[in-house]
Design an enzyme around this catalytic site. Structure first.
Site, PDB file in Angstrom:
ATOM      1  N   GLU A 122      62.786 -14.849   7.176  1.00 23.17           N
ATOM      2  CA  GLU A 122      62.305 -15.054   8.540  1.00 23.17           C
ATOM      3  C   GLU A 122      62.963 -14.023   9.455  1.00 23.17           C
ATOM      4  OE1 GLU A 122      62.905 -18.965  10.181  1.00 23.17           O
ATOM      5  OE2 GLU A 122      61.690 -18.505  11.928  1.00 23.17           O
ATOM      6  N   GLY A 262      72.808 -18.569  11.688  1.00 23.21           N
ATOM      7  CA  GLY A 262      73.486 -19.789  11.242  1.00 23.21           C
ATOM      8  C   GLY A 262      73.048 -20.239   9.858  1.00 23.21           C
ATOM      9  N   ALA A 263      71.748 -20.374   9.679  1.00 23.69           N
ATOM     10  CA  ALA A 263      71.232 -20.889   8.419  1.00 23.69           C
ATOM     11  C   ALA A 263      69.728 -20.696   8.385  1.00 23.69           C
ATOM     12  CB  ALA A 263      71.550 -22.376   8.282  1.00 23.69           C
ATOM     13  N   MET A 264      69.131 -20.975   7.220  1.00 23.84           N
ATOM     14  CA  MET A 264      67.688 -20.754   7.083  1.00 23.84           C
ATOM     15  C   MET A 264      67.071 -21.869   6.252  1.00 23.84           C
ATOM     16  SD  MET A 264      65.105 -18.942   7.808  1.00 23.84           S
ATOM     17  CE  MET A 264      63.494 -19.498   7.279  1.00 23.84           C
ATOM     18  N   ASN A 266      64.522 -22.299   4.276  1.00 25.85           N
ATOM     19  CA  ASN A 266      63.606 -22.039   3.166  1.00 25.85           C
ATOM     20  C   ASN A 266      63.279 -23.327   2.409  1.00 25.85           C
ATOM     21  OD1 ASN A 266      64.337 -19.158   3.555  1.00 25.85           O
ATOM     22  ND2 ASN A 266      66.278 -19.859   2.707  1.00 25.85           N
ATOM     23  N   HIS A 298      69.669 -29.809  11.361  1.00 21.24           N
ATOM     24  CA  HIS A 298      68.605 -28.969  11.912  1.00 21.24           C
ATOM     25  C   HIS A 298      67.738 -28.380  10.779  1.00 21.24           C
ATOM     26  CE1 HIS A 298      66.941 -26.090  14.931  1.00 21.24           C
ATOM     27  NE2 HIS A 298      66.816 -25.327  13.858  1.00 21.24           N
ATOM     28  N   GLU A 299      68.386 -27.783   9.801  1.00 21.03           N
ATOM     29  CA  GLU A 299      67.616 -27.147   8.717  1.00 21.03           C
ATOM     30  C   GLU A 299      66.858 -28.200   7.926  1.00 21.03           C
ATOM     31  OE1 GLU A 299      67.431 -24.137   9.285  1.00 21.03           O
ATOM     32  OE2 GLU A 299      69.264 -23.930  10.463  1.00 21.03           O
TER      33      GLU A 299
HETATM   34  N1  B3K Z   1      64.721 -20.393  11.363  1.00 24.66           N
HETATM   35  C1  B3K Z   1      66.037 -19.819  11.221  1.00 24.66           C
HETATM   36  C2  B3K Z   1      66.282 -18.664  12.117  1.00 24.66           C
HETATM   37  C3  B3K Z   1      65.693 -17.391  11.649  1.00 24.66           C
HETATM   38  C4  B3K Z   1      66.131 -16.237  12.504  1.00 24.66           C
HETATM   39  C5  B3K Z   1      65.457 -14.972  12.112  1.00 24.66           C
HETATM   40  N2  B3K Z   1      65.989 -13.852  12.852  1.00 24.66           N
HETATM   41  C6  B3K Z   1      67.106 -20.842  11.411  1.00 24.66           C
HETATM   42  C7  B3K Z   1      66.770 -21.980  12.254  1.00 24.66           C
HETATM   43  O1  B3K Z   1      66.389 -21.883  13.398  1.00 24.66           O
HETATM   44  O2  B3K Z   1      66.861 -23.071  11.762  1.00 24.66           O
HETATM   45 ZN    ZN Z   2      65.540 -23.806  13.514  1.00 25.58          ZN
END
Ligand code: B3K
Ligand code: ZN
Length: 869
Positions: A122, A262-264, A266, A298-299
């Site tokens: 992302e 912070g985190a992703m 996926n 959040h994730e």
């Molecule tokens: N969706 C990701 C953030 C991605 C940032 C890309 N530059 C984390 C989050 O918001 O949960």
């Molecule tokens: Zn997010």
């Protein structure tokens, strides 16, 4: 430099889509070969050109339906296939690309982190892996086969379920994964490496067992438990409050050290910055514990709001981010303290988001124009986006909001949706008209509410006159009226709450402000009341109302709403700061209101009534928070006056601070709401006492008796801020204990960068050669350079321009190695219009130096162009 902007209004549905994709990775940190075999569908029968996104790899071959294909054009960011000869509307493309993870310092696409290999896709990182329709409205089913050397990479992970695996005679092995849920490319993930693994299970409310796997660097298992518990709490909460259940049989989280944010989220395989996973009492502070829990939550919440329902295009980012931040805020509020969480969030919004909205980067929560999408993962899209969701929650109530959520999920599950789809579901489910409310999505800037009041004693009628105005922003000159929920309460002079009524009818405490000017009338009010305005911060606006000190004191003592009590304390501090800044600028001696000091004394002395609120009230706003009060910021003056305020509070409350410090006893370290609160108050006492004659003694003792990182850091920070004699030995002690651990050393780097000493910049420059520092690690950079530029107002804005020159030099290096991190760090520099002319010239010089570079990244280009426009 030519960087093309994209506009929201130009959205067009794709001509082609991908239904299935098979990815084969022959993984090696030096050279990885990726073969992507995809099933394409032509959606628009007229379309003959297929343009695929892709860059930063070597491209070797392409086959169409199994045959070598040559009819394509390639440029630096795409491959366009000429399909005019192709009759079928369904076809297969096989594309082979070659990547070099070890050399990829951008930390997007496929890259090496420590000894492992991982991905970050992302927003548009997938196109650094292979050519693809890299847009969120193309949803495909992914099957991923990873082959790599077994001894180096015993774990090979990707999204979905582990299907098959096998060994090869040459010491390599392979694993194949399949994700049954169609997803956009930005949710693809791969991880390979050697880890310690923490396993657990979760039984969903419908009785399915989900395997939970948490992967951390070898040796870090003793820091993994909290993250796992946080995950289980999140899964349970989402079932209970939102009725949303997890959908795959496995949920994996991997912690990596090199990560841009912070985190992703996926699908099924979250990748985390290790900062938001690892925690044990000796390495993490209470704040870290809560941050880990909230990012894990959040994730996890993204699995529904983001993954099952994704965004149609990137302009809709707040659809998933604003909503998911709202959900994680609610989670933390339900589990810990609602008012404490609200105060923390409002502090962040008022400083960081308001500042962003007053900067060249001002944009609506749903932006209209984007050059580099990574630049729009902002305070506005996330935090203001969450405020917009929260306002809808306020207007609809929990029941109406949940009804709207259910409708939204029912209609949009498995699809790529828009913000409009969400608002429309809320509107239809509740029957509440949100027509005017929708402007929150398209209008940038911070609205201002100016309120005055009048009281008619004879008629016992009280009126509030409310006017709204949103000042123009850099991106948008014309503004319209918004629908602003304004929550109020009225108190009589002795602090007794009054019933809100009009001609015998009860009045909702949430007033609907919709016009330029509006008057709200309350009857049966028998003495002139004190209004509590914008309770719970019911809308992300600035409030102008001429409170007298006496009114503020009444609210500070009696308001039922904790947020209001904290908020009026902020107003009192702000009044003191403004008044004294003027005195300072006129070279007059500074003075602190005795009345306010005595109120602070009362709060501290009665802390047992509510230790959390007492701590929050007694915490002085940071310099950066004070700075937001001014159109033109005086870095030296604000720092000077705040310092005076801290010392005065410390000196006049010294005895009580000591009493409270000694009264609070916490032996064994526990992460409970009660202990965290008491620890915070005790450490607040330390931070003030550091400025008194007993400071050195207390801080030294506090450091040596500390049995957890929260107390250790509190002592270290107090010693540094108050420049105590013990400071150097404590800093050295900490360094020798933790130099092997980058994550812990970040706390030390951040302290070093915010030292009040005159030579702090020299010190920061020297620390860039410290053995624990690593220029390619974003956490280290943010801790040292980020803290200096964002938190050390005085030194960064030194009038000789040394701070700006230093940051510019760092940015020039980062422009090549990691533009995404560069683009975060450049923020303080593009906000030059908030400073005096001399500083503006120096700051602009820095920006010009960057723009003169031969190759400026899109990330920096977009911001510099806006700033210098
Ligand atoms: N969706 C990701 C953030 C991605 C940032 C890309 N530059 C984390 C989050 O918001 O949960
Ligand atoms: Zn997010």
């Amino acid at each position: 430099m030519q960087a093309k902007a994209k506009y929201r209004k130009d959205y067009k549905a794709p001509d082609f889509t991908v239904s299935n994709i098979f990815l084969d990775f022959q993984l090696n940190s030096k050279k990885t070969i990726v073969t992507a075999t995809s099933q394409y569908k032509r959606l628009n029968p007229e379309a003959i050109k297929l343009r695929l996104d892709g860059h930063s790899f070597q491209f070797s071959t392409i086959k169409l339906n199994g045959k070598d294909f040559k009819h394509f054009k390639q440029d630096s960011e795409s491959l366009t296939l000429d399909l005019s000869q192709l009759k079928e509307n369904q076809f297969e493309l096989e594309i082979v690309t070659i990547l070099h993870p070890e050399k990829n310092t951008s930390l997007q696409g496929l890259y090496q982190s420590g000894e492992g290999i991982c991905t970050q896709c992302e927003a548009e990182g997938f196109r650094q892996i292979t050519y693809m329709l890299d847009r969120p409205d193309v949803l495909a089913r992914y099957t991923t086969r990873i082959t790599a050397e077994k001894s180096k990479y015993p774990y090979l992970l990707s999204n979905g379920n582990r299907i098959t695996s096998g060994e090869l005679p040459d010491g390599r092995h392979w694993v194949e994964w399949n994700d049954p849920f169609p997803k956009p490319s930005y949710l693809f993930a791969l991880v390979a490496g050697d880890f310690d693994l923490l396993k657990d299970t979760f039984i969903t409310k419908s009785g399915r067992e989900v395997a939970l796997e948490l992967y951390v660097d070898r040796g870090n298992l003793d820091r993994a438990a909290w993250a796992m518990q946080s995950l289980k709490r999140s899964m349970k909460w989402d079932e209970e409050r939102f009725g949303l259940e997890y959908d795959l049989d496995i949920y994996m989280i991997v912690a990596v050290d090199f990560f841009n944010m912070g985190a992703m989220e996926n699908k099924g395989l979250n990748i985390f910055n290790s900062k938001f996973v690892l925690a044990n009492p000796s390495t993490a502070t209470d704040e870290d514990y809560l941050a880990v829990e909230s990012v894990i939550a959040h994730e996890y919440f993204h699995n529904w709001t983001g993954n099952r329902i994704t965004c149609r295009d990137w302009f809709q980012l707040s659809l998933k981010e604003g909503l998911t931040v709202f959900r994680d805020q609610e989670f933390t509020s339900d589990l810990w303290s609602r008012s404490g969480k609200r105060i923390e969030d409002v502090r962040l919004l008022r400083t960081a988001q308001f500042a962003e909205d007053a900067s060249p980067m001002s944009h609506p929560i749903r932006p209209e124009k984007v050059i580099e999408m990574n630049n729009f993962y902002t305070m506005t899209v996330y935090e203001k986006g969450a405020e917009v969701i929260r306002m809808m929650h306020t207007l609809l109530g929990e029941e109406g909001f949940q009804k709207g959520m259910r409708l939204y999920v029912e209609e949009q599950d498995g699809k790529a949706a828009t913000c409009e789809d969400f608002v429309s579901a809320m509107e239809r489910a509740s029957g509440i008209d949100l027509t005017q409310f929708r402007h929150w999505y398209s209008q940038s800037g911070t609205p201002e509410l100016t309120i005055s009041d009048s009281y008619d004693e004879q008629k016992a009628v009280y009126s509030l006159h409310v006017s709204q105005m949103t000042p123009p922003t850099s991106d948008q000159m014309e503004k319209v009226n918004l629908h602003i929920p304004l929550k109020i309460a009225l108190y009589d002079k002795s602090g007794i709450p009054l019933t809100l009524e009009n001609e015998g009818k009860e009045v909702n405490p949430v007033l609907d402000v919709k016009q330029t000017e509006q008057t709200f009338t309350f009857t049966n009010i028998h003495s002139k009341p004190v209004p509590a305005l914008l309770c719970d911060f019911s809308a992300p606006v600035k409030l102008n109302y001429e409170y007298s000190t006496a009114q503020l004191v009444t609210l500070l003592r009696h308001a039922e709403n904790h947020f209001v009590r904290w908020d009026v304390a902020q107003m009192l501090y702000s009044m003191e700061l403004r008044r004294n800044l003027t005195r300072h600028q006129q070279s007059k001696t500074l003075e602190f209101s005795a009345e306010i000091l005595s109120e602070l004394y009362q709060v501290l002395d009665h802390y047992q009534q509510d230790p959390e609120l007492a701590t929050l009230i007694l915490t002085l706003p940071k310099v950066t928070e004070f700075a937001e009060l001014f159109k033109t910021i005086d870095p030296e003056g604000i720092t000077f006056v705040r310092d005076f305020m801290v010392r005065t509070i410390a000196e006049s409350l010294k005895q009580t601070l000591l009493k409270v410090y000694n009264e609070i006893r916490l032996d064994e370290y526990r992460v409970t709401a009660e202990d965290i609160t008491l620890r915070a108050l005790r450490n607040l006492c330390v931070s003030y006492l550091a400025y008194t004659t007993v400071g050195n003694n207390i801080v030294n003792k506090h450091y040596s008796y500390a049995n957890n990182m929260t107390d250790t850091l509190a002592a270290l920070s107090a010693a540094t801020k108050a420049q105590l004699p013990c400071r150097d030995s404590l800093l050295a002690d900490f360094e020798s204990k933790w130099q092997h651990d980058g994550l812990v050393m970040d706390k030390w780097f951040a302290l070093q960068a915010t030292r009040p000493d005159e030579d702090v910049l020299l010190n920061v420059m020297k620390l860039m050669d410290h053995p624990s520092f690593n220029f390619n690690n974003p956490n280290r950079l943010r801790a040292l350079v980020g803290s200096f530029a964002n938190q050390n107002l005085k030194a960064f804005h030194a009038i000789d321009g040394s701070g700006y020159r230093f940051l510019t030099d760092v940015l020039i290096r980062l422009n090549e190695s990691n533009p995404q991190v560069a683009s975060r760090l450049i923020e303080p520099l593009i906000r030059f219009s908030r400073y005096d002319g001399q500083r503006q010239t120096l700051m602009k010089r820095g920006l010009e130096r960057i723009s003169e570079l031969e190759k400026v990244s899109r990330d920096l280009y977009e911001k510099i162009e806006k700033a210098l426009q």
